[in-house]
Motif scaffolding. Structure first.
Motif, PDB file in Angstrom:
ATOM      1  N   ARG A  87      -1.864   8.018  14.857  1.00 57.56           N
ATOM      2  CA  ARG A  87      -0.881   7.147  14.194  1.00 57.56           C
ATOM      3  C   ARG A  87      -1.188   5.692  14.477  1.00 57.56           C
ATOM      4  O   ARG A  87      -1.103   4.836  13.601  1.00 57.56           O
ATOM      5  CB  ARG A  87       0.537   7.502  14.664  1.00 57.56           C
ATOM      6  N   GLN A  88      -1.530   5.422  15.721  1.00 59.45           N
ATOM      7  CA  GLN A  88      -1.873   4.047  16.070  1.00 59.45           C
ATOM      8  C   GLN A  88      -3.091   3.575  15.275  1.00 59.45           C
ATOM      9  O   GLN A  88      -3.153   2.424  14.835  1.00 59.45           O
ATOM     10  CB  GLN A  88      -2.127   3.940  17.575  1.00 59.45           C
ATOM     11  N   LYS A  89      -4.048   4.542  15.096  1.00 58.04           N
ATOM     12  CA  LYS A  89      -5.260   4.188  14.347  1.00 58.04           C
ATOM     13  C   LYS A  89      -4.903   3.817  12.898  1.00 58.04           C
ATOM     14  O   LYS A  89      -5.382   2.813  12.368  1.00 58.04           O
ATOM     15  CB  LYS A  89      -6.231   5.354  14.373  1.00 58.04           C
ATOM     16  N   LYS A  90      -4.059   4.704  12.251  1.00 56.11           N
ATOM     17  CA  LYS A  90      -3.661   4.414  10.869  1.00 56.11           C
ATOM     18  C   LYS A  90      -2.921   3.095  10.775  1.00 56.11           C
ATOM     19  O   LYS A  90      -3.135   2.304   9.847  1.00 56.11           O
ATOM     20  CB  LYS A  90      -2.793   5.540  10.337  1.00 56.11           C
ATOM     21  N   SER A  91      -2.010   2.854  11.726  1.00 60.15           N
ATOM     22  CA  SER A  91      -1.269   1.591  11.726  1.00 60.15           C
ATOM     23  C   SER A  91      -2.214   0.418  11.877  1.00 60.15           C
ATOM     24  O   SER A  91      -2.096  -0.605  11.198  1.00 60.15           O
ATOM     25  CB  SER A  91      -0.219   1.609  12.838  1.00 60.15           C
ATOM     26  N   LEU A  92      -3.180   0.612  12.778  1.00 60.50           N
ATOM     27  CA  LEU A  92      -4.155  -0.471  12.979  1.00 60.50           C
ATOM     28  C   LEU A  92      -5.019  -0.678  11.740  1.00 60.50           C
ATOM     29  O   LEU A  92      -5.360  -1.816  11.403  1.00 60.50           O
ATOM     30  CB  LEU A  92      -5.037  -0.151  14.201  1.00 60.50           C
ATOM     31  N   GLU A  93      -5.363   0.459  11.064  1.00 60.90           N
ATOM     32  CA  GLU A  93      -6.151   0.318   9.836  1.00 60.90           C
ATOM     33  C   GLU A  93      -5.370  -0.435   8.763  1.00 60.90           C
ATOM     34  O   GLU A  93      -5.931  -1.277   8.057  1.00 60.90           O
ATOM     35  CB  GLU A  93      -6.555   1.699   9.328  1.00 60.90           C
ATOM     36  N   ARG A  94      -4.049  -0.098   8.639  1.00 62.85           N
ATOM     37  CA  ARG A  94      -3.231  -0.837   7.668  1.00 62.85           C
ATOM     38  C   ARG A  94      -3.162  -2.302   8.027  1.00 62.85           C
ATOM     39  O   ARG A  94      -3.274  -3.182   7.168  1.00 62.85           O
ATOM     40  CB  ARG A  94      -1.825  -0.233   7.603  1.00 62.85           C
ATOM     41  N   SER A 101      -6.813  -8.530   3.501  1.00 61.23           N
ATOM     42  CA  SER A 101      -6.262  -9.083   2.254  1.00 61.23           C
ATOM     43  C   SER A 101      -5.761 -10.505   2.473  1.00 61.23           C
ATOM     44  O   SER A 101      -6.012 -11.401   1.661  1.00 61.23           O
ATOM     45  CB  SER A 101      -5.129  -8.191   1.761  1.00 61.23           C
ATOM     46  N   ASP A 102      -5.040 -10.697   3.588  1.00 59.67           N
ATOM     47  CA  ASP A 102      -4.565 -12.054   3.889  1.00 59.67           C
ATOM     48  C   ASP A 102      -5.736 -12.994   4.072  1.00 59.67           C
ATOM     49  O   ASP A 102      -5.673 -14.176   3.677  1.00 59.67           O
ATOM     50  CB  ASP A 102      -3.695 -12.034   5.154  1.00 59.67           C
ATOM     51  N   LEU A 103      -6.798 -12.440   4.665  1.00 60.70           N
ATOM     52  CA  LEU A 103      -7.972 -13.285   4.885  1.00 60.70           C
ATOM     53  C   LEU A 103      -8.576 -13.709   3.554  1.00 60.70           C
ATOM     54  O   LEU A 103      -8.931 -14.884   3.367  1.00 60.70           O
ATOM     55  CB  LEU A 103      -8.995 -12.525   5.734  1.00 60.70           C
ATOM     56  N   LYS A 104      -8.695 -12.711   2.631  1.00 59.93           N
ATOM     57  CA  LYS A 104      -9.237 -13.056   1.313  1.00 59.93           C
ATOM     58  C   LYS A 104      -8.354 -14.060   0.607  1.00 59.93           C
ATOM     59  O   LYS A 104      -8.826 -15.016   0.004  1.00 59.93           O
ATOM     60  CB  LYS A 104      -9.358 -11.787   0.465  1.00 59.93           C
ATOM     61  N   THR A 105      -7.001 -13.787   0.664  1.00 65.15           N
ATOM     62  CA  THR A 105      -6.067 -14.726   0.021  1.00 65.15           C
ATOM     63  C   THR A 105      -6.175 -16.108   0.637  1.00 65.15           C
ATOM     64  O   THR A 105      -6.184 -17.136  -0.063  1.00 65.15           O
ATOM     65  CB  THR A 105      -4.635 -14.202   0.161  1.00 65.15           C
ATOM     66  N   SER A 106      -6.254 -16.116   1.959  1.00 67.71           N
ATOM     67  CA  SER A 106      -6.368 -17.404   2.652  1.00 67.71           C
ATOM     68  C   SER A 106      -7.645 -18.112   2.256  1.00 67.71           C
ATOM     69  O   SER A 106      -7.653 -19.339   2.045  1.00 67.71           O
ATOM     70  CB  SER A 106      -6.330 -17.188   4.171  1.00 67.71           C
ATOM     71  N   ARG A 107      -8.732 -17.310   2.141  1.00 66.07           N
ATOM     72  CA  ARG A 107      -9.985 -17.943   1.741  1.00 66.07           C
ATOM     73  C   ARG A 107      -9.887 -18.497   0.320  1.00 66.07           C
ATOM     74  O   ARG A 107     -10.351 -19.606   0.046  1.00 66.07           O
ATOM     75  CB  ARG A 107     -11.108 -16.910   1.812  1.00 66.07           C
TER      76      ARG A 107
END
Length: 542
Positions: A87-94, A101-107
């Motif tokens: 669960r932690q892995k999935k949460s971390l993946e999300r 996505s934020d990085l792309k948007t920020s870029r």
């Protein structure tokens, strides 16, 4: 073998042998016992060993069970840890995806901001330049401000002039209507135009009779004179008779030239007057061609009716710019054997009567306005809506062949446009009626060769035309009694002949010498009509 009882020695020997056997067996058994005892001891030892080993194994089993339980618990804990870690892995993946996505948007935003910064920098430079230019032109703008104020004043004056001109234009339209009516009155209430049709290819060349003249106001007629000889009559000379009318059209005159002369009269219907245009003449003289023409053929062959309809709607459309809105209705009937028939209704058995409007008596109804009951009246908004009505009426009209004409109209047809106009700018309104009438052919019964039903038709036609002549004569003589009711035709034309209408009569003439007598009669009747003065037409306004 059993020894006898008396053989004791034998029997003892047998018993000794048995004892020896049993002793051997005992020894064997003892030996077996010892062996069994030894084996028992060994077994006992093995049993003790096995019991000891069993105790040891049971101890080890108990220890193993404890170990298994411990391992199962540890495995359960590990599975829970694995699930929690998953669960932690999935949460971390999300979170990783969101961060990417934020990085792309920020870029992207960063790139946009960089572009915006560049644009703002360029705009800032432009603004600086404009500011500098504004500072430079501020003085000039201050100077132009005074000029703008002057232009505003001039614009206000121009708008006022436009408003004044609109008022003058409306007044000019009113004056035009008055002057137009004055001109028509100067030309006469009842005007007469003569039209000479050309010779047909089947009729040959025109030798004598009515000449093909280019004159504008008279017609020359030549009467052939004869003298008696042994062999019969021979022609000597011709006698000339001249008739004068308001306008004469030669055989070469086109439909357009003829309509040009009546166009102003058609305009009067839009101005609020009753207008009546009818064609008179013998059978085969070209009345129907003049009034209807060839509506299926080329436009230049169209008659007065389709041309008048086109002018009415064209002029009404132009007058919209001056505030006029018109409502136009159409009707078409015929008078056949002194009976009214609606040409726009397939039901020909309905009863139709000519009545005075509002049911008033003739004494109270000074305008002599009449109408036809049970008549089909169609609202029309364009000439395209009228043409099908004309075609429909033409199919219903009564025609028959006579010796004078192979397709002779046996009835009087009356096409009527009722025009009501309102001006939303001047609050003026008007009401006019345009009557376009194609009279039945006038002909002598003997010459026409009519018999039976056609004879009755010819008699009724000639009677109605004769009554029309009586009405015209009575009007010309200013008689106190006008015999309108003597025929359906004169009764229906009461509005047009009674002094409240502008009336024009076409007298159509055949150029053939054999029709000379009928032509003379038509021209003489037209001359009587032309000399008639029935008073001044009244405009219908509210």
């Amino acid at each position: 073998k059993k020894r006898p009882a008396w053989d004791l020695k034998g029997r003892i020997e047998d018993m000794e042998k048995v004892m020896q056997c049993m002793q051997s067996e005992k020894e064997a058994i003892t030996q077996q016992k010892e062996e069994i005892t030894q084996r028992s001891d060994h077994i006992q030892q093995d049993l003790q060993t096995l019991q000891h080993e069993n105790s040891t194994l049971q101890q080890r089993v108990r220890e193993g069970d404890t170990t298994v339980r411990d391992l199962q618990k540890k495995n359960q804990n590990l599975e829970e840890d694995v699930e929690r870690l998953s669960r932690q892995k999935k949460s971390l993946e999300r979170e990783r995806d969101d961060l990417e996505s934020d990085l792309k948007t920020s870029r992207s935003e960063c790139q946009g901001l960089k572009g915006t910064i560049a644009q703002q920098a360029a705009a800032q430079e432009g603004i600086k330049a404009e500011l500098q230019l504004s500072k430079t032109t501020n003085v000039a703008l201050q100077a132009e401000k005074t000029t703008v104020e002057g232009l505003k004043n001039e614009l206000a004056e121009a708008l006022q002039k436009i408003a004044d001109q609109d008022v003058q234009l409306q007044q000019a339209e009113t004056d035009r209507r008055v002057l137009h009516n004055t001109i028509q009155e100067l030309k006469g209430n009842i005007r007469v135009f003569a039209r000479l049709r050309p010779m047909l290819p089947t009729e040959g060349a025109n030798s004598d009779g009515i000449d093909d003249i280019p004159h504008f106001a008279w017609v020359n007629v030549f009467f052939p004179l004869y003298f008696q000889t042994m062999s019969g009559l021979k022609r000597t000379t011709s006698q000339k008779v001249e008739f004068n009318f308001d306008r004469v059209f030669a055989p070469s005159s086109s439909q357009a030239e003829v309509f040009e002369e009546i166009a102003q009269l058609v305009q009067s219907a839009l101005d609020g007057y009753n207008v009546c245009i009818f064609a008179y003449g013998q059978t085969g003289s070209g009345k129907t061609h003049t009034m209807e023409g060839d509506m299926e053929g080329t436009p230049e062959h169209r008659g007065m009716i389709p041309r008048a309809v086109e002018q009415i709607f064209c002029t009404a459309e132009k007058l919209k710019t001056k505030g006029w809105e018109y409502k136009i209705t159409a009707s078409f009937l015929e008078i056949y054997n002194e009976s009214l028939r609606d040409l726009l209704d397939s039901k020909q058995d309905k009863k139709m009567d000519i009545k005075l409007k509002d049911g008033r008596s003739s004494k109270d109804n000074k305008t002599n306005d009449v109408y036809v009951s049970n008549q089909v009246v169609v609202d029309v908004n364009s000439e395209a809506e009228v043409y099908p009505l004309l075609k429909k009426a033409n199919k219903h009209r009564a025609v028959a062949a006579t010796k004078c004409n192979d397709r002779s109209s046996r009835s009087h047809s009356v096409f009527q446009l009722t025009i009501k106009g309102e001006n939303h700018l001047t609050s003026e309104s008007c009401s006019g009626v345009l009557n376009l009438i194609d009279l039945a052919g006038s002909e002598q019964v003997k010459k026409s060769g009519s018999q039976g039903k056609q004879l009755q038709e010819a008699q009724n036609i000639n009677k109605s035309l004769s009554n029309l002549s009586l009405v015209i004569t009575a009007l010309s003589n200013k008689d106190s009694y006008i015999p309108y009711r003597n025929s359906k035709l004169t009764h229906l034309l009461q509005n047009s002949l009674g002094g409240n209408s502008k009336t024009l009569m076409f007298v159509n003439v055949s150029p053939q010498e054999e029709h000379l007598g009928e032509s003379i009669n038509s021209l003489r009747f037209a001359t009587t009509v032309n000399q008639c003065n029935i008073g001044t037409a009244q405009k219908k306004v509210k």
